[in-house]
Motif scaffolding. Structure first.
Motif, PDB file in Angstrom:
ATOM      1  N   ASN A 157      -4.064   2.469  -4.114  1.00  0.00           N
ATOM      2  CA  ASN A 157      -2.713   2.948  -4.418  1.00  0.00           C
ATOM      3  C   ASN A 157      -1.720   1.880  -3.982  1.00  0.00           C
ATOM      4  OD1 ASN A 157      -3.527   5.698  -5.174  1.00  0.00           O
ATOM      5  ND2 ASN A 157      -4.105   5.854  -3.022  1.00  0.00           N
ATOM      6  N   TYR A 158      -0.915   1.390  -4.935  1.00  0.00           N
ATOM      7  CA  TYR A 158       0.015   0.328  -4.579  1.00  0.00           C
ATOM      8  C   TYR A 158       1.252   0.341  -5.469  1.00  0.00           C
ATOM      9  CZ  TYR A 158      -1.786  -2.147  -8.660  1.00  0.00           C
ATOM     10  OH  TYR A 158      -2.144  -2.485  -9.931  1.00  0.00           O
ATOM     11  N   HIS A 170      -0.081   8.553   1.737  1.00  0.00           N
ATOM     12  CA  HIS A 170       0.238   9.956   1.443  1.00  0.00           C
ATOM     13  C   HIS A 170       1.184  10.492   2.500  1.00  0.00           C
ATOM     14  CE1 HIS A 170      -2.860  10.477   4.477  1.00  0.00           C
ATOM     15  NE2 HIS A 170      -2.445  11.713   4.635  1.00  0.00           N
ATOM     16  N   ARG A 206      -4.645  10.333 -12.123  1.00  0.00           N
ATOM     17  CA  ARG A 206      -4.742   8.878 -11.992  1.00  0.00           C
ATOM     18  C   ARG A 206      -3.631   8.241 -12.817  1.00  0.00           C
ATOM     19  NH1 ARG A 206      -9.449   7.863  -9.414  1.00  0.00           N
ATOM     20  NH2 ARG A 206     -11.076   9.415  -9.639  1.00  0.00           N
ATOM     21  N   GLN A 252       0.172   1.788  -9.178  1.00  0.00           N
ATOM     22  CA  GLN A 252      -1.051   2.534  -9.462  1.00  0.00           C
ATOM     23  C   GLN A 252      -1.229   3.576  -8.367  1.00  0.00           C
ATOM     24  OE1 GLN A 252      -4.726   0.543 -10.791  1.00  0.00           O
ATOM     25  NE2 GLN A 252      -5.606   1.279  -8.868  1.00  0.00           N
ATOM     26  N   LEU A 253      -1.524   4.814  -8.771  1.00  0.00           N
ATOM     27  CA  LEU A 253      -1.710   5.904  -7.806  1.00  0.00           C
ATOM     28  C   LEU A 253      -2.845   6.813  -8.245  1.00  0.00           C
ATOM     29  CD1 LEU A 253       1.981   7.085  -7.374  1.00  0.00           C
ATOM     30  CD2 LEU A 253       0.647   5.817  -5.694  1.00  0.00           C
ATOM     31  N   THR A 254      -3.596   7.309  -7.292  1.00  0.00           N
ATOM     32  CA  THR A 254      -4.540   8.401  -7.519  1.00  0.00           C
ATOM     33  C   THR A 254      -4.127   9.525  -6.586  1.00  0.00           C
ATOM     34  OG1 THR A 254      -6.325   6.892  -8.111  1.00  0.00           O
ATOM     35  CG2 THR A 254      -6.957   9.124  -7.448  1.00  0.00           C
ATOM     36  N   LEU A 255      -3.840  10.687  -7.177  1.00  0.00           N
ATOM     37  CA  LEU A 255      -3.377  11.855  -6.426  1.00  0.00           C
ATOM     38  C   LEU A 255      -4.369  12.988  -6.592  1.00  0.00           C
ATOM     39  CD1 LEU A 255       0.173  11.592  -7.926  1.00  0.00           C
ATOM     40  CD2 LEU A 255      -0.334  11.145  -5.539  1.00  0.00           C
ATOM     41  N   GLN A 263      -2.339   4.836 -13.876  1.00  0.00           N
ATOM     42  CA  GLN A 263      -2.775   3.443 -13.944  1.00  0.00           C
ATOM     43  C   GLN A 263      -1.862   2.668 -14.870  1.00  0.00           C
ATOM     44  OE1 GLN A 263      -6.802   4.238 -15.220  1.00  0.00           O
ATOM     45  NE2 GLN A 263      -7.553   4.044 -13.132  1.00  0.00           N
ATOM     46  N   GLU A 268      -8.559   5.223  -2.420  1.00  0.00           N
ATOM     47  CA  GLU A 268      -8.263   4.591  -3.711  1.00  0.00           C
ATOM     48  C   GLU A 268      -7.250   3.455  -3.527  1.00  0.00           C
ATOM     49  OE1 GLU A 268      -9.595   5.320  -6.767  1.00  0.00           O
ATOM     50  OE2 GLU A 268     -10.914   6.792  -5.823  1.00  0.00           O
ATOM     51  N   GLN A 276       0.841  -1.195   0.000  1.00  0.00           N
ATOM     52  CA  GLN A 276       0.000   0.000   0.000  1.00  0.00           C
ATOM     53  C   GLN A 276       0.874   1.242   0.000  1.00  0.00           C
ATOM     54  OE1 GLN A 276      -3.573  -0.191   1.041  1.00  0.00           O
ATOM     55  NE2 GLN A 276      -3.882   1.952   0.638  1.00  0.00           N
ATOM     56  N   THR A 331      -1.726  11.286  -2.266  1.00  0.00           N
ATOM     57  CA  THR A 331      -2.573  10.130  -2.589  1.00  0.00           C
ATOM     58  C   THR A 331      -3.921  10.233  -1.890  1.00  0.00           C
ATOM     59  OG1 THR A 331      -1.572   8.842  -0.808  1.00  0.00           O
ATOM     60  CG2 THR A 331      -0.653   8.534  -3.012  1.00  0.00           C
TER      61      THR A 331
END
Length: 107
Positions: free
Chosen positions: A51-52, A16, A89, A70-73, A91, A49, A13, A45
């Protein structure tokens, strides 16, 4: 480091936060403007979501590492530049690099 569930084998994981010395993956993006000497927006982050970072291969001899992420900021408010969207995003991200040991200044 906190390994996450079966959904992502060998995955961790990403949380942030500003750079710290915690033994866990962290991500943030700081936008720089005007030749890099003016601070733009800051992104962190989104905890809700997926995020890994997933390590697919690590060669201990050569220090070569490969994997996916994969990250969503999301931009923190107040925003200063609005050049990028408020949500980023990332991906199907891939990485392949060698780990270099930091020897300190002058070393």
């Amino acid at each position: 480091m906190g390994q996450i569930g079966v959904k992502h084998k060998n995955a961790y994981q990403v949380t942030h936060g500003i750079v710290s010395y915690l033994d866990e993956p962290q991500a943030a993006l700081f936008e720089l403007l005007s030749d890099g000497d003016v601070a733009g927006d800051s992104y962190y982050t989104v905890d809700s979501e997926d995020n890994y970072i997933q390590i697919d291969n690590y060669n201990e001899k050569t220090k070569e590492i490969k994997g996916i992420f994969q990250l969503t900021l999301i931009a923190q408010k107040p925003r200063s530049s609005n050049l990028l969207p408020d949500t980023l995003r990332l991906q199907n991200g891939r990485f392949h690099t060698r780990i270099i040991e930091y020897k300190g200044r002058g070393g």
